[in-house]
Motif scaffolding. Structure first.
Motif, PDB file in Angstrom:
ATOM      1  N   LEU A   1      45.562  15.226   3.480  1.00  0.00           N
ATOM      2  CA  LEU A   1      46.148  15.482   2.172  1.00  0.00           C
ATOM      3  C   LEU A   1      45.787  16.878   1.676  1.00  0.00           C
ATOM      4  N   GLN A   2      44.765  17.455   2.286  1.00  0.00           N
ATOM      5  CA  GLN A   2      44.320  18.768   1.831  1.00  0.00           C
ATOM      6  C   GLN A   2      45.384  19.842   1.950  1.00  0.00           C
TER       7      GLN A   2
ATOM      8  N   ILE B   1      48.226  19.937   0.927  1.00  0.00           N
ATOM      9  CA  ILE B   1      49.146  20.023  -0.202  1.00  0.00           C
ATOM     10  C   ILE B   1      48.787  21.200  -1.091  1.00  0.00           C
TER      11      ILE B   1
ATOM     12  N   LYS C   1      48.313  23.663  -4.095  1.00  0.00           N
ATOM     13  CA  LYS C   1      47.842  23.527  -5.471  1.00  0.00           C
ATOM     14  C   LYS C   1      49.005  23.478  -6.456  1.00  0.00           C
ATOM     15  N   GLY C   2      48.932  22.595  -7.364  1.00  0.00           N
ATOM     16  CA  GLY C   2      49.917  22.595  -8.437  1.00  0.00           C
ATOM     17  C   GLY C   2      51.179  21.822  -8.105  1.00  0.00           C
TER      18      GLY C   2
ATOM     19  N   ILE D   1      51.659  18.786  -6.867  1.00  0.00           N
ATOM     20  CA  ILE D   1      51.657  17.410  -7.330  1.00  0.00           C
ATOM     21  C   ILE D   1      51.914  17.335  -8.831  1.00  0.00           C
TER      22      ILE D   1
END
Lengths: 326, 326
Positions: free
Chosen positions: B183-184, B186, B188-189, B191
């Motif tokens: 999941l890392q 993804i 930043k921001g 989600i």
């Protein structure tokens, strides 16, 4: 006031570490008077070689997270260890509702009487950009006055966290223990700005704090760290008892070492300064634009038409720019 | 070209749903020629009353998430159900490395031949602001041409997700199954921008996709939803087999119903339009500023001094603004 004269003496006293001179200089920086602003610019330019030496720490947390208690305790620990600690604040709301973080120095009674500490409330009034500019320049003055730790506190109204994160070397989020649904209260984007998370009030229920720290560590997994060399640690601490604050300081120093070694700290500061320059340019450009009479006269009508879907945004922008002579 | 003449006929043909006229109008919007820009402004102003009727959907996802496959399948499902579907793209990188999302229409072979679908690659070159302006205006043209679903795709370079989220009614993040450390990846921001998360490729390993969806649902707990009436659902689907895309459409309609009922949809659009107007004003103001010869001559030297900590950012900003005559 004769600015030229005062500035020489102010500069000397400030550099010698005189807190009254520091307070006076910050007042100059905060003043809206044109002659004060010119004097502040001269002073800042002269002091520039003496700035940049402090560990700049940003701290945010919701009301009730224990910011004042923690900063007081942390600040006292640091002054006892020989550091000189300045505490500043960015609170864009302080001008509106009259209350202000740090407005009442009695909230940090012990720290405020330390000879090696200086506490300054948030500049009041004005937009966030103005408040932040003044705080940033106050930070430079504190550095010139020999403070080697500057803590900038913010309540996190609007974009104030982003603005504070962009003026410090390390940004801490102070959180209260909670889990599951209670984590929902965390403001969007906060976690992504933080270089370090502190679950405060760990003295009340250590196990709950540990569980909460674990939840945050898991939650952090969905985010890419800002630096490949630094995954934000999640600590538990108590501003009341002081437990965990030594680990906090160790982590702050470790962050400094890692980020100095890989060049990220110097790069972050250079980027901050360049962004800052352009932010000030943009703010004042936009201000000049919006206050131009020909523009101001058109805005209400055009904005209504655009919001109502009657006029394309591009056509409205054209009309405004033409009114400004561009 | 005689703009006045062409525009009348272009307008009529476009409103009648002629895809060649739509393509021609978008080319006008994308053109840098001054006469084309004037013609585009006239056309957009005339068509304004016919815009705003589509369901505007933004989709982002990392390369490999299956955006093209999913949009093709989803688009075909929608055209089969009687919808008219336009697919646009925002890819600020397309001018630089030559490749572009949607640049190759063969990537959506089935959808591109549907009479009720229109696919347009990202405008090429230029800064994100320019690419986004053109895409936004292309979206208005598609609406005027009778398309009732507009999908805006972005790869998520730089701030492109934020820009796309700010031009649509609902913003979807297309994700690939993964858990824990995976999941890392993804950004930043991302989600926080998404109104809806889709775990794609659920056909390959349904249980893994379900676990992944659960992880994301848990992770979402640390974020305050943008609206109290809407917690972003996390769905599993497969763009390849089409499974779950019916649920996706149901959720998009539910979002529309909820956000229409509480007024948030109209408010979001009005806010987007007003922000858009000011964004265009700011971009062009800043452009005029930076290209002014007196300013451009000073920038390199001042920026170096500020980055090096030799000159306060405020002093540098002053010098630049003075050079611009403010």
């Amino acid at each position: 006031m004769s600015p030229a004269l005062d500035i020489d003496s102010l500069e000397q006293r400030l550099v010698a570490g005189d807190r009254a001179a520091l307070a006076r200089a910050i007042t100059l920086v905060e003043s809206r008077r044109v002659d004060h602003q010119a004097a502040a610019r001269t002073l800042l330019s002269r002091l520039m070689p003496r700035t940049g030496r402090a560990q700049r720490i940003g701290i945010t947390g919701v009301p009730g997270a224990g910011k004042s208690t923690t900063i007081e305790r942390f600040g006292c620990d640091l002054t006892e260890a020989g550091h000189r600690v300045a505490v500043l604040a960015v609170d864009p709301s302080s001008g509106r509702h009259g209350g202000s973080i740090l407005g009442d120095k009695t909230r940090m009674e012990r720290l405020s009487v330390q000879p090696n500490a200086y506490i300054r409330p948030s500049p009041s009034g004005g937009a966030l950009g103005g408040v932040a500019r003044k705080t940033r320049e106050a930070m430079l003055l504190c550095e010139a006055a020999g403070f080697d730790v500057v803590i900038v506190e913010t309540v996190g109204v609007g974009q104030s966290e982003t603005v504070v994160a962009d003026m410090v070397d390390i940004f801490l989020a102070l959180l209260i223990p909670g889990g599951g649904d209670e984590l929902q209260g965390i403001k969007k984007g906060l976690i992504e700005l933080a270089d370090l998370l502190v679950i405060n009030k760990a003295d009340a229920d250590p196990q709950k704090a540990e569980r909460s720290a674990r939840d945050y560590r898991n939650a952090l997994h969905i985010l890419t760290p800002a630096s490949p060399d630094w995954t934000p640690p999640v600590l538990t601490a108590s501003g009341l008892t002081g437990q965990g604050l030594d680990v906090l300081w160790t982590q702050i120093r470790r962050h400094r070492e890692v980020m100095t070694a890989n060049g990220a700290r110097a790069g972050r500061r250079a980027d901050q300064d360049a962004r800052w320059m352009w932010a000030m340019v943009r703010d004042r450009l936009e201000d000049a634009f919006k206050t131009a009479p020909a523009v101001a006269a058109l805005v209400p009508e055009l904005e209504t038409a655009v919001r109502g879907g009657e006029l394309p945004a591009s056509a409205a922008a054209d009309q405004l720019l033409q009114a400004f002579g561009l």
